[in-house]
Design a protein around this motif. Sequence first.
Motif, PDB file in Angstrom:
ATOM      1  N   VAL A 165       0.847  -1.189   0.000  1.00  0.00           N
ATOM      2  CA  VAL A 165       0.000   0.000   0.000  1.00  0.00           C
ATOM      3  C   VAL A 165       0.882   1.238   0.000  1.00  0.00           C
ATOM      4  O   VAL A 165       1.792   1.365   0.826  1.00  0.00           O
ATOM      5  CB  VAL A 165      -0.937   0.019   1.227  1.00  0.00           C
ATOM      6  CG1 VAL A 165      -1.775   1.288   1.236  1.00  0.00           C
ATOM      7  CG2 VAL A 165      -1.832  -1.201   1.230  1.00  0.00           C
ATOM      8  N   GLY A 166       0.623   2.121  -0.929  1.00  0.00           N
ATOM      9  CA  GLY A 166       1.251   3.432  -0.934  1.00  0.00           C
ATOM     10  C   GLY A 166       0.213   4.486  -0.620  1.00  0.00           C
ATOM     11  O   GLY A 166      -0.812   4.577  -1.306  1.00  0.00           O
ATOM     12  N   GLY A 167       0.445   5.253   0.425  1.00  0.00           N
ATOM     13  CA  GLY A 167      -0.546   6.248   0.822  1.00  0.00           C
ATOM     14  C   GLY A 167      -0.015   7.178   1.879  1.00  0.00           C
ATOM     15  O   GLY A 167       1.164   7.141   2.239  1.00  0.00           O
ATOM     16  N   VAL A 168      -0.893   8.019   2.382  1.00  0.00           N
ATOM     17  CA  VAL A 168      -0.543   9.056   3.353  1.00  0.00           C
ATOM     18  C   VAL A 168      -1.061   8.643   4.724  1.00  0.00           C
ATOM     19  O   VAL A 168      -2.199   8.175   4.856  1.00  0.00           O
ATOM     20  CB  VAL A 168      -1.147  10.417   2.947  1.00  0.00           C
ATOM     21  CG1 VAL A 168      -0.714  11.506   3.920  1.00  0.00           C
ATOM     22  CG2 VAL A 168      -0.708  10.780   1.530  1.00  0.00           C
ATOM     23  N   VAL A 169      -0.233   8.805   5.728  1.00  0.00           N
ATOM     24  CA  VAL A 169      -0.612   8.480   7.103  1.00  0.00           C
ATOM     25  C   VAL A 169      -1.481   9.609   7.653  1.00  0.00           C
ATOM     26  O   VAL A 169      -1.111  10.782   7.598  1.00  0.00           O
ATOM     27  CB  VAL A 169       0.630   8.277   7.987  1.00  0.00           C
ATOM     28  CG1 VAL A 169       0.228   7.941   9.419  1.00  0.00           C
ATOM     29  CG2 VAL A 169       1.508   7.169   7.415  1.00  0.00           C
ATOM     30  N   ARG A 170      -2.633   9.253   8.197  1.00  0.00           N
ATOM     31  CA  ARG A 170      -3.574  10.214   8.784  1.00  0.00           C
ATOM     32  C   ARG A 170      -3.851   9.819  10.232  1.00  0.00           C
ATOM     33  O   ARG A 170      -3.448   8.753  10.705  1.00  0.00           O
ATOM     34  CB  ARG A 170      -4.879  10.245   8.004  1.00  0.00           C
ATOM     35  CG  ARG A 170      -4.740  10.461   6.513  1.00  0.00           C
ATOM     36  CD  ARG A 170      -4.317  11.860   6.181  1.00  0.00           C
ATOM     37  NE  ARG A 170      -4.397  12.113   4.749  1.00  0.00           N
ATOM     38  CZ  ARG A 170      -3.894  13.171   4.157  1.00  0.00           C
ATOM     39  NH1 ARG A 170      -3.276  14.093   4.881  1.00  0.00           N
ATOM     40  NH2 ARG A 170      -3.998  13.336   2.847  1.00  0.00           N
ATOM     41  N   THR A 171      -4.579  10.687  10.916  1.00  0.00           N
ATOM     42  CA  THR A 171      -5.019  10.418  12.284  1.00  0.00           C
ATOM     43  C   THR A 171      -6.532  10.586  12.371  1.00  0.00           C
ATOM     44  O   THR A 171      -7.125  11.372  11.633  1.00  0.00           O
ATOM     45  CB  THR A 171      -4.346  11.366  13.292  1.00  0.00           C
ATOM     46  OG1 THR A 171      -4.654  12.737  12.945  1.00  0.00           O
ATOM     47  CG2 THR A 171      -2.847  11.182  13.309  1.00  0.00           C
ATOM     48  N   ARG A 172      -7.146   9.848  13.287  1.00  0.00           N
ATOM     49  CA  ARG A 172      -8.579   9.971  13.534  1.00  0.00           C
ATOM     50  C   ARG A 172      -8.854   9.542  14.964  1.00  0.00           C
ATOM     51  O   ARG A 172      -8.077   8.799  15.573  1.00  0.00           O
ATOM     52  CB  ARG A 172      -9.393   9.122  12.561  1.00  0.00           C
ATOM     53  CG  ARG A 172      -9.148   7.625  12.673  1.00  0.00           C
ATOM     54  CD  ARG A 172      -9.967   6.871  11.654  1.00  0.00           C
ATOM     55  NE  ARG A 172      -9.720   5.427  11.713  1.00  0.00           N
ATOM     56  CZ  ARG A 172     -10.243   4.541  10.879  1.00  0.00           C
ATOM     57  NH1 ARG A 172     -11.059   4.947   9.914  1.00  0.00           N
ATOM     58  NH2 ARG A 172      -9.969   3.258  11.003  1.00  0.00           N
ATOM     59  N   TRP A 173      -9.971  10.012  15.497  1.00  0.00           N
ATOM     60  CA  TRP A 173     -10.359   9.667  16.860  1.00  0.00           C
ATOM     61  C   TRP A 173     -10.930   8.263  16.883  1.00  0.00           C
ATOM     62  O   TRP A 173     -11.717   7.877  16.027  1.00  0.00           O
ATOM     63  CB  TRP A 173     -11.392  10.657  17.391  1.00  0.00           C
ATOM     64  CG  TRP A 173     -10.854  12.039  17.610  1.00  0.00           C
ATOM     65  CD1 TRP A 173     -11.065  13.125  16.820  1.00  0.00           C
ATOM     66  CD2 TRP A 173     -10.019  12.462  18.682  1.00  0.00           C
ATOM     67  NE1 TRP A 173     -10.402  14.212  17.334  1.00  0.00           N
ATOM     68  CE2 TRP A 173      -9.743  13.839  18.490  1.00  0.00           C
ATOM     69  CE3 TRP A 173      -9.459  11.831  19.789  1.00  0.00           C
ATOM     70  CZ2 TRP A 173      -8.961  14.580  19.349  1.00  0.00           C
ATOM     71  CZ3 TRP A 173      -8.671  12.573  20.655  1.00  0.00           C
ATOM     72  CH2 TRP A 173      -8.434  13.929  20.434  1.00  0.00           C
ATOM     73  N   GLN A 174     -10.549   7.510  17.882  1.00  0.00           N
ATOM     74  CA  GLN A 174     -11.111   6.185  18.069  1.00  0.00           C
ATOM     75  C   GLN A 174     -12.554   6.292  18.560  1.00  0.00           C
ATOM     76  O   GLN A 174     -12.928   7.293  19.185  1.00  0.00           O
ATOM     77  CB  GLN A 174     -10.282   5.384  19.075  1.00  0.00           C
ATOM     78  CG  GLN A 174      -8.893   5.032  18.595  1.00  0.00           C
ATOM     79  CD  GLN A 174      -8.117   4.241  19.621  1.00  0.00           C
ATOM     80  OE1 GLN A 174      -8.528   4.137  20.776  1.00  0.00           O
ATOM     81  NE2 GLN A 174      -6.993   3.682  19.210  1.00  0.00           N
ATOM     82  N   PRO A 175     -13.393   5.296  18.266  1.00  0.00           N
ATOM     83  CA  PRO A 175     -14.776   5.341  18.750  1.00  0.00           C
ATOM     84  C   PRO A 175     -14.814   5.428  20.273  1.00  0.00           C
ATOM     85  O   PRO A 175     -14.091   4.707  20.970  1.00  0.00           O
ATOM     86  CB  PRO A 175     -15.373   4.019  18.257  1.00  0.00           C
ATOM     87  CG  PRO A 175     -14.515   3.635  17.099  1.00  0.00           C
ATOM     88  CD  PRO A 175     -13.142   4.117  17.422  1.00  0.00           C
ATOM     89  N   PRO A 176     -15.624   6.325  20.825  1.00  0.00           N
ATOM     90  CA  PRO A 176     -15.668   6.472  22.291  1.00  0.00           C
ATOM     91  C   PRO A 176     -16.299   5.262  22.956  1.00  0.00           C
ATOM     92  O   PRO A 176     -17.229   4.637  22.429  1.00  0.00           O
ATOM     93  CB  PRO A 176     -16.529   7.724  22.485  1.00  0.00           C
ATOM     94  CG  PRO A 176     -17.372   7.805  21.250  1.00  0.00           C
ATOM     95  CD  PRO A 176     -16.539   7.246  20.141  1.00  0.00           C
ATOM     96  N   ALA A 177     -15.762   4.921  24.110  1.00  0.00           N
ATOM     97  CA  ALA A 177     -16.289   3.809  24.907  1.00  0.00           C
ATOM     98  C   ALA A 177     -16.317   4.243  26.370  1.00  0.00           C
ATOM     99  O   ALA A 177     -15.423   4.965  26.836  1.00  0.00           O
ATOM    100  CB  ALA A 177     -15.441   2.552  24.735  1.00  0.00           C
ATOM    101  N   LEU A 178     -17.345   3.818  27.077  1.00  0.00           N
ATOM    102  CA  LEU A 178     -17.522   4.209  28.464  1.00  0.00           C
ATOM    103  C   LEU A 178     -16.357   3.699  29.318  1.00  0.00           C
ATOM    104  O   LEU A 178     -16.016   2.513  29.293  1.00  0.00           O
ATOM    105  CB  LEU A 178     -18.851   3.661  28.993  1.00  0.00           C
ATOM    106  CG  LEU A 178     -19.234   4.088  30.418  1.00  0.00           C
ATOM    107  CD1 LEU A 178     -19.413   5.593  30.501  1.00  0.00           C
ATOM    108  CD2 LEU A 178     -20.512   3.372  30.858  1.00  0.00           C
TER     109      LEU A 178
END
Length: 343
Positions: free
Chosen positions: A246-259
């Motif tokens: 895979v060739g691509g760009v590294v991104r960031t995102r918030w993980q799904p919230p859990a109690l």
Amino acid sequence: FITRLHRRAADAISQAKCRAMPLMPHQASALAEFIASARQQAEEGLASDSDCTADPSTAIVDACELFDALPVETLALFEDFTAGLRLLRQELGGRLVRLAHVPPGLTPVAVRSVAELRRGAVDQFVLAAGRVARLGASKAAERGKAFRCAACGQQTFVGARVDLGCRVDPPVACEAVRRGGSAGKGWACGCTEFSAVEGVAPMMDYQELRLQDLTMPATGKSPGSMAVVLTEDLVGTVAPGDSIVVGGVVRTRWQPPALGNRVALELFIEANHIRSLSTEGVVHGLALQPARDSSAFWHCHRADEFRGRHLLVQATAPALHGMTVPKLALLLTLIGGARLSVS
């Protein structure tokens, strides 16, 4: 001789990287002209074959050929890949650009495993080899949406954000310039109220997969894995168990919230191009070229026969990824048995 050539090429890339700057508009025009001419030649070659057609909305470019023709411009593209790709798409009339066969020397970050990716690799182009451990269902998502300013009526098109699950949010403030005043000068509108423009929004395909390392980790450790986001024409090109690069760009995102858990950011790769290793004669690290007899294979794994068996099981029925026992039973059924001869 070949080694000296590789060293000279690596030295040339290193020296050019020291002088690399982000892509400028005139450099993007030169790259777009080369890509357009290469695409025209490819279309002329495909014209004689009625079954082979080129997708008009996508331009697949060989990065090695691009670097040979325009080395400075190519390095500038990888210096800030997101901004450079945006300029390049504007020059090509919004056409998607897929960079194939990217040599590791052109990427700003070199990794041998997805587990090595850290915060410093965010917004950088990387190459990651691995196995498709899990593949999500293909979905339809909005490519973008047009919003109208409540004050001046200016329309602004906002693209979908992959890090937010292809969600489209309205602009923060209107950036249109309004004319007026005694001096005839203009000022920014700055309105924060928008309404979505009625109409059918453009759609795109969206899919996620889990990429797992090909290399076997040390005893007691699990292989690293990372999420990869596929969009547009890349959706549906892989299957679970496939070995890919895979060739691509590294991104960031918030993980799904859990109690009870702290909300944290996770890294993922927004894929630009996917190359299958299965079609190149390698599946799960095992060459598909048949040996003259099985003794050559087991001679290489005489010290660890269970390791050899593990490679054979991995190369059998990629669609049954993760099911070691059923794959072993299938393999034993296919190869049958042989009577033990004692001399």
